[in-house]
Each structure stands twice: as C-alpha cells, then as structure tokens.
Design an enzyme around this catalytic site. Sequence first.
Site, PDB file in Angstrom:
ATOM      1  CB  CYS A 123      24.147  37.958  36.508  1.00 52.02           C
ATOM      2  SG  CYS A 123      25.009  38.813  35.193  1.00 52.02           S
ATOM      3  CD  GLU A 182      29.098  43.043  31.720  1.00 50.71           C
ATOM      4  OE1 GLU A 182      29.452  42.777  32.874  1.00 50.71           O
ATOM      5  OE2 GLU A 182      29.726  42.660  30.701  1.00 50.71           O
ATOM      6  NE  ARG A 212      33.409  45.464  38.916  1.00 55.23           N
ATOM      7  CZ  ARG A 212      32.926  44.410  38.282  1.00 55.23           C
ATOM      8  NH1 ARG A 212      32.606  44.482  36.998  1.00 55.23           N
ATOM      9  NH2 ARG A 212      32.732  43.282  38.904  1.00 55.23           N
ATOM     10  NE  ARG A 265      31.622  37.439  38.070  1.00 55.13           N
ATOM     11  CZ  ARG A 265      30.755  37.724  39.049  1.00 55.13           C
ATOM     12  NH1 ARG A 265      30.461  36.805  39.956  1.00 55.13           N
ATOM     13  NH2 ARG A 265      30.183  38.900  39.124  1.00 55.13           N
ATOM     14  NE  ARG A 281      31.444  36.984  32.569  1.00 58.71           N
ATOM     15  CZ  ARG A 281      31.528  37.808  33.600  1.00 58.71           C
ATOM     16  NH1 ARG A 281      30.669  38.814  33.713  1.00 58.71           N
ATOM     17  NH2 ARG A 281      32.427  37.633  34.524  1.00 58.71           N
ATOM     18  CG  HIS A 293      45.405  27.534  51.972  1.00 60.02           C
ATOM     19  ND1 HIS A 293      46.547  26.806  51.807  1.00 60.02           N
ATOM     20  CD2 HIS A 293      44.401  26.768  51.510  1.00 60.02           C
ATOM     21  CE1 HIS A 293      46.251  25.648  51.265  1.00 60.02           C
ATOM     22  NE2 HIS A 293      44.951  25.607  51.062  1.00 60.02           N
ATOM     23  CG  ASN A 304      28.687  43.803  39.671  1.00 60.86           C
ATOM     24  OD1 ASN A 304      27.724  44.114  40.356  1.00 60.86           O
ATOM     25  ND2 ASN A 304      29.198  42.588  39.666  1.00 60.86           N
ATOM     26  CG  ASP A 305      31.611  45.662  34.295  1.00 60.49           C
ATOM     27  OD1 ASP A 305      32.482  46.404  34.785  1.00 60.49           O
ATOM     28  OD2 ASP A 305      31.790  44.452  34.076  1.00 60.49           O
TER      29      ASP A 305
HETATM   30  C1  PEP Z   1      28.660  42.677  36.203  1.00 59.74           C
HETATM   31  O1  PEP Z   1      29.419  43.452  35.635  1.00 59.74           O
HETATM   32  O2  PEP Z   1      27.646  43.042  36.842  1.00 59.74           O
HETATM   33  C2  PEP Z   1      28.926  41.236  36.161  1.00 59.74           C
HETATM   34  C3  PEP Z   1      28.079  40.366  36.641  1.00 59.74           C
HETATM   35  O3  PEP Z   1      30.126  40.866  35.646  1.00 59.74           O
HETATM   36  P1  PEP Z   1      31.494  40.942  36.490  1.00 59.74           P
HETATM   37  O4  PEP Z   1      31.155  41.386  37.872  1.00 59.74           O
HETATM   38  O5  PEP Z   1      32.087  39.600  36.442  1.00 59.74           O
HETATM   39  O6  PEP Z   1      32.246  41.961  35.711  1.00 59.74           O
HETATM   40 MG    MG Z   2      30.890  42.665  34.224  1.00 66.57          MG
END
Ligand code: PEP
Ligand code: MG
Length: 953
Positions: free
Chosen positions: A887, A816, A850, A683, A719, A576, A839-840
């Site tokens: 993304c 990824e 990460r 997501r 996804r 919250h 990100n991955d």
């Molecule tokens: C990513 O890995 O860049 C991605 C968009 O998926 P998530 O961050 O949900 O793992």
């Molecule tokens: Mg990912």
Amino acid sequence: MLTLDQDDIILDRHAEDWQSALDLAAQQLSEAGLVTEGYRQGLYDREAQSSTFLGNAIAIPHGTPDSRDHVNRTGVRVIQFPRGVEWHDGNRVHVLVTIAAQSDEHLDILRQLTHVLDREGVAERLAAADSAREIAALLSKAPLEARLDADTLCLNFPASDSLELALAGAARLRQSGCVDNAFVAAIADQQAHPLGQGLWLTSSPVGVQTPALALATPEASFQGPLGTVNGVFCLAAQGSAHRDLLERIMTLLDSRAGETLVGADSATVLSRLAGESASARTATARVLNAHGLHARPAKQLVQVAREQSVPVKVRLAEGGGAAVSAASLTKVIGLGARRGQQLLFSAEGEGADSALSAVCRVVNEGLGEKVAPFEEGREHVAPITEPSVEPLEADVPHLAVAASPGLAIAEAFVMRPPRFDYPERAEQPAEELRRLDSAIEEAGRQLASLIRQAPGGEVSEILSMHEEMLDDPELHEAAREGIREGFSAEAGWWRAIDTAAHAQEMLADRLLAERAADLRDVGRRVLGVLCHVELPTPPERPYILVMDDIGPSDVARLDTRRVQGLLTARGGATAHSAILARALGIPAVVGAGARTMALDNGTELILDGERGRVIPAPSTARRQRAELRLKERERRERDAWEARFEEGRTSDGHRVEVAANLGNTAHTQDAVERGAEGVGLLRTEFIFMAHAQAPDLDTQIAEYRTAAENLDGRPLVARTLDVGGDKPLPYWPVPQEDNPFLGLRGIRLALTKPDILETQLRALLIAGRGCPLRIMLPMVKDVAEFRQARAIFDRLLEQLPEAERATDVQLGVMIEVPSCALLAPSLAAEVDFFSIGTNDLTQYTLAIDRGHSELSAQADGLHPAVLRLIQMAVDAAHAQGKWVGVCGELASDAAAVPVLVGLGVDELSVASRQVPLVKARLRDFDMSEAQRQAALALSQATSEAVREALEAL
Ligand code: PEP
Ligand code: MG
C-alpha cells in the site's frame, strides 16, 4: 537571483598588473556571451570613479550604470590569481568577482561577499584554493540568519498563561512559513524557561524550515505559576543561525528593557531587539540611489559616520535586523539596502543629533551619486530575496507536498506577493472611512464578477464564501475602530484582517485554521483597491504559476489554458487552493519552502503533482523523458479509464486486486467509480486529524460506516491510528524527540493509550458489519506488539455480539520496519495478512528520512534491499496461506508493478486516481514476465541499477 556557480570560476590565472587583470575579466565576460566589447570601458570607468577592492583580497569589478547597455545577460565570472595582482589602490587582489548586471542584482553577490570579508584567513585560502568548488564554497557561504521581523511578532495578545503565548508565537512562525505543525506540537509540549525580567524562552528544532524567532507579549503582564510573564520568545532553532538573535536578547536583558516590551508596538520591540536603547536618538533616511547601497555610496556613508563625535548605528527600518556600526563598510554593505528602503540611524549622547542629521543629509543627497526623489505610492521598494534563501538547485528533484495530480513542463512565472506601501496613520478619519467603504464595495464588485466567470462547483462556493467574509460586519467594525483611533484606511483594514486570521490560525482544527488564508486573500483584495496595486501580468505562453501561497481567488482567476501547474512555497494539501487545483484538474505541488520564491521567472520546471516534486532547469535528457512521460500518460489515461471496471489481472489472467488508499471516507464512492476493488488502506489518522479532539465512538462509527456502505461488499482495509513521526495530533502531543521517525509513532504510540486504540477497534468492528473488514496495525516491529493489540481485539470480538459487528474480519500488520520483514515467519504464523508500507519500509531500510528535501529522491522503494525484504515477507506469508498487499507509493510505480507481482504480491493499493492506470499496467505483462523482472531486480546492487535494468528490457 544572481548566484555563484562553479562553472563561472576560472582558476589559476596570472596578470602583470591590474589593467591586464581587468582586460582578462572583460574578455571572460564577453566570451561567456554576457556582455559585448563596450563593457570593458565600463569596467575601467568604474575603477576610475573609485576602487572596487572590497577587502580580504577580493575586488568586484563591474561596469558603470551607463555601460549596462552592453550587458546581454546578468552573470558573474570569478577569476583566481594565485600570485596576486596589485590593485590601483595599493591592495593585493587574489580573486576578481567580475559582475555583468543589468540592474541591481549584483547586490546579492555583494551581500554574500560581505560575510566572506569578515572571516579571517579567507584571503590565503582564496589564493591557495585548487578547485572551483573550494572557491565557490569560500565565496558563497553566507551564514544563515534567523528571521525576526514584524510578521514574527505577536504583540498584546489576550493571553493569561505562558503556554498560550508560546503557542501564539509558534502559530506566528507557522503562518510566516518558518515552521510546520510538528513545531507547534513540540512547543505545546514544553515548559518555557525563564530569562529574567518576566521574559521566557521556548524553543524547538522540530519542524523548522527557516530558523526564526517569534515574540508574543500579553495585553498586560500577569503572574504565572513560575513568576511574572512579560513575554515569551519562541525560537525555531536550526544550527547556530539563532546565535546572533539570542545574543541580542541578552543585550536587551542587560539594558533592563524586558518590562518595556509589554504594550510596546512592533517598531519599538524591533528597535530594542536591534540593540537600540530607549535613550538613543533615531532618524531615518531613504536610500535614493538607483542601485541601492552598493560599495561606492556605502563608502561615502561610512566616511561621514566616522567623522562624527559619537558612534552611529544603522539598520533597515523594516524587519528585525540588528543595528550595525555605520562606520563599518562591510556591515553597511551587508544591509543590502535597495532604492526606496528606509535606513534607521541611531546614536546616543552629546552630539547624537548633529551626527544623525549629518548621516541623513548625505544619504538624502545621494551619497555621491545623482539621484532622483523617491515617489511614494508610485514607486515600490524592490522586493528583497530572502538573504538566507538559496534557490532550488538545477536539475535536482525537490520534494514537497503533492496537492493535485498530473505532470507539467513549462516555464516558471513567479508571482511575488504584491507590496502595499501605505502610511500607518492618517489625519482625517472621516475621509479614511469613506475610502475603506468604497474599496470594500469595489472588492465586492470584483468578487461578483469573478463568481460570474467561475466554472462553478467549488470555485464559486469559495468565492461566495469570500463575499460573505467581505461583508462581515464585525470585520468592518474592527477596521473602523482602528481608523477612528487614527490609523489609515489600509492599516485599519489590514489590522482587522490580520487579527481575525490569526485567531482562526489558533484553532486546532486544521481545516478551519487553513481558512485564515481565505481571510488574508479577501484582505489583500481590498488593500489592492486602496493602494491601486495591480498584480503582475503573467506571460502569454503556458507557464507554471509559482507563489508564496496561492489564495483561493488567485486559483479561481487562473486561465487554465495557460497555467499548466501550481507551485507554492507554503500551504498544505488540504488548503483551499489545493482543493481548487484538484477541482480544476491543474497539477499542483505545495509547501515547497521559501527557496521556491528565489526561482527566476522563465526557469523551466518539471512539476510532478503525483509524486509531489519539482525539478527546476532540467537537463535535456530529463526533460525529454518527462515529455515522453507526459504524452504516453495522456494516451494511457484515456485507455485505462475506459477499462477501469475490469478486474485487476495480468495478461495471462493472474488475479491481483487493485484497491484505493483513502484518508477521507467521503471519497469512497469516488474511489469505487474509479474502479477500486476495495479500500486497501484507510489512513484513519486523517479522520482524527480533522477533529479538534479525539473523535468519540459514535463519530468514528459514522466515519467508517460511510466507507463500508459505499464499498457495497468490497473489502475495507483500515489501518489503526498511525500518528507521531510526520503526523502529529495537536491534541495528543508527543514529547519532543530528536528522531521522531524512530520514536513514539504508529502502534508504539497507540499502545500507550490502549483506551483510544480500543475505541477505534470497537468502532471499526461495529461499522464494518456486513463488510469484509481487514484491520491492520502500523509500524509493528515484532510479534510482541502484534500480540498486545490482538489481546484487545480478541476481547472485543468476544464482547460484541456477532449480529452487531463485522464477522468477516481479519487482523494483520503493516510491514514497514525491516525487523518485521526479517522476522516475517514468526509474524505470518499469527497474523491474517501483511500489507507492505513501502514508504516507511524504504525510509527505515535505507536510513533516509522520507521527507528529506535533498535525500528523499534517493529513497527509492525499488532498491534491491527493500525488494529482498518484500520477498521475505511474501514468502513467509504464502507459506502460511496468508495474503500480502502493498500500500506504499511503490504500488503505483509503473516500473515496480511487474516486480511486485513477480514477487508474489496479491493486492496493490494505490491513490484512487491511479487505480485505472495500475489495472492497465497489470494487463501489460504475464506472470512469467513478472517473475523474470522480479529476479532481475533482486540481482542488482542499487536502485539505479534496478531501474536501468528494467528499462533496458
Ligand atoms: C507506508 O509507509 O508505505 C504507508 C503506506 O504508510 P504511510 O505512508 O501512511 O506512512
Ligand atoms: Mg507508513
């Protein structure tokens, strides 16, 4: 907290005698501006009282309390004498740790040093060290100790199976901020090991932030399928921090005390685990010395303990520390006892009572110092900084959970949790009941007044919920029952709150579980009234509020003109407090770990609520960059907002779609209002996480339909379920894995439960009717995995009549895993599109977790290795006429946007709030400029070089 820093260490000095060494020490403190000249005499006076030699060639000169007027600033200077100096007590000193302390901060240094004193060979190594780094490492390295205290115990829990107890223990650890949900999931998946005497042990290193031990005992022992259950230990393991605790469990078993834990209260359990036998006599005495049990009074205590006919042990009465020999100076100093804390002495056999009264007497008399009585209720025990917790490193980005966007630069105001000192028991229940009633009434008045002042919306709603919680008759009755049993109003009330909050935390539903924080918040409000405790007053200047966990009413009370940002040690983005911070537009970073609370008040912080990071004590250069970013940001935000509904295009008209990343379909409308041209990443796992069980077909259809309808013809890229790794599902536990990010996650996990995947695909196809629907699979490593999922998808397309499902539908993969980019041509031939999860992709390419608190700052998606993989993916897709999106977070990085566009990316999907800014960024450059920047970036060798080259343009 006073810490040793390499800059504070002066190497290779020589002194003829101890006086010259002391003069040199005084001179160093004075040159550093820490003290004025008069402090030198204070050092001498202190040595005249007794030697400050500690052991292992270390002395710790510090001034007398009278000389504190000469201290400008608290600090330390460490001076190395390789040839040694003969101290006035005959010992040889190689290192002086000279302390200028305004209060009792030097106890922190003392605590660290006591660990050094126990280690063999340290004296020689201190003498021979040839770098400040080596000395700092030798002096500072306090072994990490696992936590065990009343908060990690869960006693008399109404459970009838050992897994329930294990989970209760795990929940306690989570609630104490020692572990996260991944730990709870790991424990859920385990069988406890028998220790004997009905005790069981379950443990995991997964999701551990602070090593700790919980113990959950049942209301009554029961028979499980594998034997009697008297209690389950739940261990959050990290390195060898728990070794000492495990040894203590073994000692407990040796003394056949296992059965005695059932029905025992926390004081008894901690006593058994501290190594005190049931037959030991105990006595407590309060430390009255203004500066705690530092070396000199500790020496006195040790002397008296040594004179006794039986061994005497001592520990802090609070917490779960082991009892140590009262005859060992290093061990006694190592307790770090401060004024007001109770020491618990224990002894056995003939002479135990007189030994205990002797040690208690000497403590009560002040251990050779003039002491004032401790006034309970008016004076509070000084807060203890967690001994094992190091403060956040200066000028280093520290990663946590981004809870509310924005950037803030301001000093920290650390709101340490208020300490409520109250008696557990009370004589007159009627009086206690009256006190409780009037405190509840007063708390109600406070809430009503807060609601009147609240800005409305969610703030008022949450405060109203607090009012309801406060009025809950069941809570009142539980507290009253406790009071009638002899507890004080405070203890009765807090027990009722804690039990209710604990029950709430056991709920699998994450959102409901987080409401436990609201209950505790209400509980503390009433305790505050009962104990007359007022919260510390924040400074008049703008500040970043730092708290262990910010209660919703704390947020609601915030003066938004002065609070520039929020930083918490615990909490998640759905708490919250985080929701409120977003509602109030205050940048917030949460779940930053226990080290956050070791920050000093006044430390400057850069708080980045977008990237979820905080940088304490930034360098001037970093600060200036952040200030520029802040100003620039405000201007750009205004302009970008005005133009948010324009299509995403570069300045020469090249089209790049800008879509939104969502975890909650209820936010679709908001995304569209911010200018999103579609949802580029839904997501869906967050939808699964928000339910206590896997959502069925109809629930999922309703969820996805919300997105499709609100998008009003814009594309929806959903996804499929991406759990495992850092996103466990409580009802779908994954076997414990050493490397969850390299384990069963994403499509790998989904393919082990094809029925769940099939239901999800079916729901998406049905809900996406009339909407351009793009479905993508996460964590694919090669075309074989894609084909397995495609087979399910194709079957569904055949089964579902066209009129009942989406017809404009594509199936793609996320890029990824590096193998996927390297093999992009084989995939591009069969998929409809790629969406690059940077990100991955970055974590797997650079082999950096990460979420790693220290390394993740280096996990930069602008690394040329990552960019080359992106280039491969884009080229392969375009060669087959397929489109490519990005993304991951990189898509909203202003420096990366032209590079990605230059590499040929067709769509950028970013957090909703970022949509207007990314569109504005696209308008900054044309396609040839983007291509130039992409080529420049690809030709660099490191991510730093890429950023520098781009900045230099
Ligand atoms: C990513 O890995 O860049 C991605 C968009 O998926 P998530 O961050 O949900 O793992
Ligand atoms: Mg990912």
